[in-house]
Write a protein that holds these residues in place. Structure first.
Motif, PDB file in Angstrom:
ATOM      1  N   GLY A  20      -0.987 -15.048  11.147  1.00 46.72           N
ATOM      2  CA  GLY A  20      -2.216 -15.067  11.925  1.00 46.72           C
ATOM      3  C   GLY A  20      -3.411 -14.686  11.082  1.00 46.72           C
ATOM      4  O   GLY A  20      -3.316 -14.446   9.880  1.00 46.72           O
ATOM      5  N   THR A  21      -4.554 -14.636  11.741  1.00 43.17           N
ATOM      6  CA  THR A  21      -5.817 -14.300  11.090  1.00 43.17           C
ATOM      7  C   THR A  21      -5.984 -12.788  11.088  1.00 43.17           C
ATOM      8  O   THR A  21      -5.872 -12.143  12.136  1.00 43.17           O
ATOM      9  N   LEU A  22      -6.264 -12.238   9.941  1.00 42.94           N
ATOM     10  CA  LEU A  22      -6.315 -10.786   9.756  1.00 42.94           C
ATOM     11  C   LEU A  22      -7.207 -10.087  10.773  1.00 42.94           C
ATOM     12  O   LEU A  22      -6.813  -9.075  11.351  1.00 42.94           O
ATOM     13  N   VAL A  23      -8.390 -10.620  11.043  1.00 43.05           N
ATOM     14  CA  VAL A  23      -9.341  -9.912  11.914  1.00 43.05           C
ATOM     15  C   VAL A  23      -8.860  -9.810  13.357  1.00 43.05           C
ATOM     16  O   VAL A  23      -9.405  -9.022  14.133  1.00 43.05           O
ATOM     17  N   ILE A  29       0.987  -4.835  13.891  1.00 38.99           N
ATOM     18  CA  ILE A  29       1.293  -5.887  12.918  1.00 38.99           C
ATOM     19  C   ILE A  29       0.868  -5.434  11.526  1.00 38.99           C
ATOM     20  O   ILE A  29       1.625  -5.562  10.560  1.00 38.99           O
ATOM     21  N   ILE A  30      -0.333  -4.889  11.423  1.00 40.31           N
ATOM     22  CA  ILE A  30      -0.851  -4.412  10.131  1.00 40.31           C
ATOM     23  C   ILE A  30       0.080  -3.364   9.534  1.00 40.31           C
ATOM     24  O   ILE A  30       0.344  -3.353   8.335  1.00 40.31           O
ATOM     25  N   ARG A  34       7.414  -3.620  14.603  1.00 38.30           N
ATOM     26  CA  ARG A  34       7.762  -4.690  15.530  1.00 38.30           C
ATOM     27  C   ARG A  34       6.635  -4.817  16.544  1.00 38.30           C
ATOM     28  O   ARG A  34       5.970  -3.838  16.876  1.00 38.30           O
ATOM     29  N   TYR A  35       6.441  -6.036  17.027  1.00 41.66           N
ATOM     30  CA  TYR A  35       5.359  -6.250  17.984  1.00 41.66           C
ATOM     31  C   TYR A  35       5.769  -7.272  19.029  1.00 41.66           C
ATOM     32  O   TYR A  35       6.726  -8.014  18.849  1.00 41.66           O
ATOM     33  N   GLY A  36       5.059  -7.265  20.118  1.00 48.06           N
ATOM     34  CA  GLY A  36       5.339  -8.173  21.219  1.00 48.06           C
ATOM     35  C   GLY A  36       4.051  -8.573  21.907  1.00 48.06           C
ATOM     36  O   GLY A  36       2.984  -8.605  21.276  1.00 48.06           O
ATOM     37  N   GLN A  70      -6.833  -1.346   6.645  1.00 44.23           N
ATOM     38  CA  GLN A  70      -6.900   0.058   7.046  1.00 44.23           C
ATOM     39  C   GLN A  70      -7.843   0.252   8.224  1.00 44.23           C
ATOM     40  O   GLN A  70      -7.562   1.029   9.141  1.00 44.23           O
ATOM     41  N   THR A  71      -8.957  -0.467   8.235  1.00 44.97           N
ATOM     42  CA  THR A  71      -9.905  -0.393   9.344  1.00 44.97           C
ATOM     43  C   THR A  71      -9.244  -0.825  10.643  1.00 44.97           C
ATOM     44  O   THR A  71      -9.414  -0.184  11.693  1.00 44.97           O
ATOM     45  N   ILE A  72      -8.459  -1.900  10.597  1.00 46.91           N
ATOM     46  CA  ILE A  72      -7.763  -2.374  11.792  1.00 46.91           C
ATOM     47  C   ILE A  72      -6.668  -1.388  12.184  1.00 46.91           C
ATOM     48  O   ILE A  72      -6.518  -1.053  13.365  1.00 46.91           O
ATOM     49  N   ALA A  73      -5.903  -0.911  11.218  1.00 46.17           N
ATOM     50  CA  ALA A  73      -4.824   0.043  11.507  1.00 46.17           C
ATOM     51  C   ALA A  73      -5.378   1.313  12.153  1.00 46.17           C
ATOM     52  O   ALA A  73      -4.729   1.901  13.023  1.00 46.17           O
ATOM     53  N   ASP A  74      -6.585   1.720  11.766  1.00 43.87           N
ATOM     54  CA  ASP A  74      -7.223   2.894  12.365  1.00 43.87           C
ATOM     55  C   ASP A  74      -7.773   2.596  13.759  1.00 43.87           C
ATOM     56  O   ASP A  74      -8.112   3.528  14.498  1.00 43.87           O
ATOM     57  N   ALA A  75      -7.874   1.307  14.090  1.00 43.41           N
ATOM     58  CA  ALA A  75      -8.368   0.859  15.409  1.00 43.41           C
ATOM     59  C   ALA A  75      -9.757   1.401  15.720  1.00 43.41           C
ATOM     60  O   ALA A  75     -10.065   1.748  16.857  1.00 43.41           O
TER      61      ALA A  75
END
Length: 135
Positions: A20-23, A29-30, A34-36, A70-75
């Motif tokens: 998928g697209t990173l943004v 996922i980052i 596991r994800y759903g 890291q920015t995404i993982a930090d939400a």
């Protein structure tokens, strides 16, 4: 012919591969977890954030991919994204959907579901219809 290695390996309702697209990728996922379906809700939240504010919530601009991840993982949306969202000329109830307590909740188990989102949007639409009738 499909490459079996390119397909998501599924275990129950959870996928294990990254695509998928990173943004629009969710923190799970980052982080390689596991994800759903909640990962799809995150993507909808990121897209809705962008549609409302005209700014991607986690895009840092000129940075390396690791910083972006890291920015995404930090939400945590960037300050520029928050400012754009705050300045958006949309109802607060719509802007609230893309908060860290609903569509962009960092914990997939606590994230709003698509059914809940549809119910809220239907409610907002119904409220809008009633306010139009009053005028």
């Amino acid at each position: 012919r499909l490459d079996p290695n390119a397909l998501s390996q599924r275990s129950g309702q959870f996928a294990k591969t990254q695509c998928g697209t990173l943004v629009y990728m969710s923190p799970e996922i980052i982080n390689g977890n596991r994800y759903g379906p909640p990962a799809d809700v995150w993507a909808v939240g990121a897209l809705l954030f962008e549609m409302i504010s005209l700014h991607q919530p986690f895009t840092l601009g000129n940075c390396n991919m690791l910083d972006q991840m890291q920015t995404i993982a930090d939400a945590t949306p960037t300050p520029a994204a928050i400012a754009a969202l705050d300045a958006a000329d949309h109802p607060h109830s719509l802007r609230a959907l893309v908060s860290s307590t609903l569509l962009l909740h960092p914990d997939p188990a606590e994230r709003m579901t698509l059914r809940e989102l549809l119910d809220v949007l239907h409610s907002l639409d119904h409220t809008q219809d009633q306010s139009t009738e009053v005028k």
